[in-house]
Design an enzyme around this catalytic site. Structure first.
Site, mmCIF file in Angstrom:
data_model
loop_
_atom_site.group_PDB
_atom_site.id
_atom_site.type_symbol
_atom_site.label_atom_id
_atom_site.label_comp_id
_atom_site.label_asym_id
_atom_site.label_seq_id
_atom_site.Cartn_x
_atom_site.Cartn_y
_atom_site.Cartn_z
ATOM 1 C CB CYS A 2 -0.896 -0.001 1.231
ATOM 2 S SG CYS A 2 -1.679 -1.585 1.554
ATOM 3 N NE ARG A 27 4.034 1.257 -2.144
ATOM 4 C CZ ARG A 27 5.175 0.844 -1.602
ATOM 5 N NH1 ARG A 27 6.320 1.197 -2.156
ATOM 6 N NH2 ARG A 27 5.187 0.112 -0.531
ATOM 7 C CD1 TRP A 74 -3.308 -4.665 -3.872
ATOM 8 C CD2 TRP A 74 -2.861 -6.142 -2.264
ATOM 9 N NE1 TRP A 74 -3.197 -5.898 -4.454
ATOM 10 C CE2 TRP A 74 -2.925 -6.832 -3.498
ATOM 11 C CE3 TRP A 74 -2.598 -6.877 -1.109
ATOM 12 C CZ2 TRP A 74 -2.721 -8.196 -3.601
ATOM 13 C CZ3 TRP A 74 -2.408 -8.243 -1.213
ATOM 14 C CH2 TRP A 74 -2.472 -8.895 -2.453
ATOM 15 C CG ASN A 100 1.395 0.549 3.889
ATOM 16 O OD1 ASN A 100 0.220 0.838 3.705
ATOM 17 N ND2 ASN A 100 2.377 1.176 3.266
ATOM 18 N N GLY A 101 0.729 -3.350 6.244
ATOM 19 C CA GLY A 101 1.159 -4.519 6.986
ATOM 20 C C GLY A 101 -0.017 -5.336 7.474
ATOM 21 C CD GLU A 481 10.178 -12.433 -15.953
ATOM 22 O OE1 GLU A 481 9.891 -11.217 -15.971
ATOM 23 O OE2 GLU A 481 9.935 -13.168 -14.980
ATOM 24 C CE LYS A 485 7.748 -9.120 -16.397
ATOM 25 N NZ LYS A 485 7.518 -10.007 -15.268
ATOM 26 C CD GLU A 488 3.970 -10.233 -13.495
ATOM 27 O OE1 GLU A 488 4.293 -10.016 -12.321
ATOM 28 O OE2 GLU A 488 4.697 -9.939 -14.457
ATOM 29 C CG HIS A 504 7.787 -36.131 -19.803
ATOM 30 N ND1 HIS A 504 7.968 -37.494 -19.743
ATOM 31 C CD2 HIS A 504 8.931 -35.615 -20.330
ATOM 32 C CE1 HIS A 504 9.170 -37.794 -20.199
ATOM 33 N NE2 HIS A 504 9.779 -36.679 -20.562
ATOM 34 C CE LYS A 603 8.051 -2.551 -9.652
ATOM 35 N NZ LYS A 603 8.334 -3.395 -10.814
#
Length: 608
Positions: A2, A27, A74, A100-101, A481, A485, A488, A504, A603
């Site tokens: 946040c 963020r 968030w 935050n937390g 990666e 991307k 996301e 497989h 973020k």
């Protein structure tokens, strides 16, 4: 995750903190709010949704005053609603708190406070803090905050204002980043330096267990027992222009296009061609200590974990040191075997990733050497590790990491050089790597100059429901990666695999509707991946191939191909990942997605 912003001084604080809060939108958040001390009274407004919704709610009638807090949330406890948004207030409406937390003993504390008559309006753990401070308040906001926090279990970065002390902000941290910005008879509190760059670059980073008290007359820092703590002042390297889009449609595109320059900054002053070595002054380990290391553990999350996988390959092949990669979120919960001959490397763009920080702390507790590879000077991981490497990539605002990834891989290559030259890596081999690293920024620029070709490919696959990404050797982590991307920012389901593994199981998914992305440079496993391409084509899969310039074989098989310049095998990921970043970006744009702020993501993940 946040965003926290606070201001106390001589300016009209409301517009200032709202504008600063917008610089933290990257963020990730789902609600926003503001508190202003106006004419000795507390005015609070908050709303679920984006900051723009909050501004509409205010209808241009922003409270006026010289002390204010603002917050983007968030959700962890309770859905994104107006009531659950921050700031939270006490029963009397005289105090506002942002947080935050996660407060782990919130349930127990809430029950006790309710028995004492406190009325709760939200489902959040944060509101417990507001009532705890209210319960402890007699004649000092600072003492009340300290008393409240001594009862708390969990993580927090908080800021508190009260109409009873209208020219004061009290802030504290434990596990969630906060820094104080220093101005001329004005002071800022923020969870990220980006919020205050328009006003100051002089900052004081708070450490766990510290409280900051800000007023127009100055600031001071204490511990939870209110004992004074001496702090040094740091200068933020970035400027305001570096956190602006600079004419690009999105921060993500800007940061993809900045990679050649960012890589140059990562390498600058660190390459020693004559010695075939790397200069890394921040390791804080003598050659004798580096030679005693018999095992390396790399720990990270998300994109940084993929960089760590490439680091594992580099360290084992070139430095001949056993290496393994651990998800930071799992590392400290499985009783890892560590000792003084183990080097644990934590990789984090922000330097604040909670799981990675916890892994580093566990490694230190068990006697291992620790290094950090981070982008943010002064971050918590940077301050707590024994030594490290700053990647100097500049601020990364887009939630989906791009330039930090390539700079992390480059930093791991530098570390491999340093360790390898102490062991089995010859000076000739070292020189070859150094020369290849020197060429990379120019080669990256060549790849980026052909972005329009990737955009044309992306237009054809924007409506695909699924995708496979396949690579081998150094480019298997690149496949992971690339798939990450796409997931996301476009919300297309994608998976990365070692190319041989499709036989497989995943090969059952391949038909004429399935795009399959191969990372297939002409390297040591080229013939093997050529066979894998043929297997996919035999099942009518649609192949997109990243190939080395001049490759006619795979280009002839693929439906679409994108060439990259030739480099040595260990460094191919630094070039092959760029078209995959661009592909994800252009597909997401085509699908109308919010590229810089994808849903449900943040973020910097500062909670476990």
């Amino acid at each position: 995750m946040c965003g926290i912003v606070g201001y106390v001084g001589k300016q009209d604080a409301g517009p200032l903190v709202l504008e600063a809060l917008k610089r933290l939108e990257y963020r990730g958040y789902d609600s926003a709010g503001i508190a202003v001390i106006q004419d000795g009274r507390l005015a609070v407004e908050k709303a679920a949704g984006k900051i723009a919704v909050l501004e509409q709610r205010l209808e241009g009638h922003l409270p006026r005053g010289c002390t204010a807090l603002a917050h983007t949330r968030w959700a962890t406890h309770g859905a994104p609603t107006d009531d659950n948004a921050h700031p939270h207030t006490d029963c009397g409406g005289t105090m506002a708190l942002v947080h935050n937390g996660i407060i782990e003993n919130a349930g127990t504390l809430r029950e006790r406070l309710q028995q004492c008559g406190h009325r709760f309006r939200s489902e959040t753990d944060t509101e417990v803090l507001a009532h705890l401070v209210e319960e402890a308040f007699t004649d000092s906001l600072e003492l009340a905050v300290a008393a409240a926090l001594r009862q708390v279990e969990g993580t927090y970065g908080i800021a508190v204002v009260s109409s009873r002390e209208p020219h004061t902000i009290v802030a504290a941290r434990h596990g969630s980043p906060l820094l104080v910005g220093l101005g001329d008879h004005e002071y800022f509190i923020a969870s990220d330096a980006a919020a205050m760059l328009a006003h100051t670059r002089s900052v004081v980073y708070l450490d766990d267990g510290e409280i900051a008290v800000l007023s127009p007359e100055g600031y001071r820092v204490t511990d939870l027992e209110t004992e004074p703590v001496e702090k040094s002042v740091s200068t933020v390297e970035w400027d305001l222009a570096s956190v602006e889009r600079g004419g690009f449609a999105h921060f993500m595109l800007k940061e993809i296009m900045e990679q050649a320059e960012a890589l140059e900054l990562t390498l600058r002053g660190r390459l020693l061609e004559d010695d075939g070595n790397a200069r890394l002054g921040g390791l804080n380990l003598a050659n004798e200590q580096l030679l005693e290391i018999d095992r390396v553990v790399l720990t990270a999350c998300g994109t940084s974990w993929h960089a760590a996988l490439i680091g594992e390959y580099l360290l084992e092949e070139l430095a001949r040191i056993p290496a393994e990669v651990e998800y930071a979120s799992e590392f400290r919960y499985r009783n890892p075997i560590l000792d003084h001959r183990t080097l644990v490397i934590g990789i984090s763009q922000s330097g604040e990733t909670a799981d990675t920080l916890a892994a580093i702390r566990e490694a230190k507790r068990r006697g291992a050497h620790t290094l950090g590879i981070v982008n943010v000077v002064g971050s918590t991981i940077a301050r707590e590790v024994g030594g490290g490497i700053y990647i100097h990539a500049g601020p990364e605002i887009g939630v989906a990491s791009t330039k930090a990834f390539t700079c992390q891989v480059a930093a791991l290559a530098l570390l491999t050089l340093r360790l390898g030259r102490l062991r089995a890596l010859s000076v000739l081999q070292g020189r070859e790597i150094v020369r290849a690293l020197r060429k990379l920024p120019g080669q990256m620029s060549q790849v980026l100059a052909r972005a329009a070709a990737v955009e044309r490919i992306g237009e054809q696959f924007a409506r695909a429901p699924n995708a496979l990404y396949l690579g081998r050797g150094y480019n298997f982590p690149v496949a992971l990666e690339g798939a990450l991307k796409l997931k996301e920012i476009s919300y297309i389901h994608a998976e990365g695999y070692p190319a041989a593994e499709i036989k497989h199981g995943p090969i059952a998914l391949i038909d004429e509707m399935m795009p399959v992305v191969f990372i297939a440079p002409r390297d040591a496993v080229y013939q093997k991946i050529l066979s894998n391409v043929q297997e996919v084509k035999a099942r009518r899969g649609r192949v997109i191939a990243i190939v080395t310039e001049g490759d006619a074989e795979i280009t002839g098989l693929a439906d679409h191909s994108f060439p990259i310049p030739e480099t040595i095998d260990p460094l191919t990921p630094l070039l092959s990942v760029i078209p995959l970043q661009l592909l994800a970006y252009y597909i997401a744009v085509r699908r109308g997605c919010d590229v810089d702020k994808p849903r449900n993501l943040a973020k910097s993940v500062t909670v476990e």
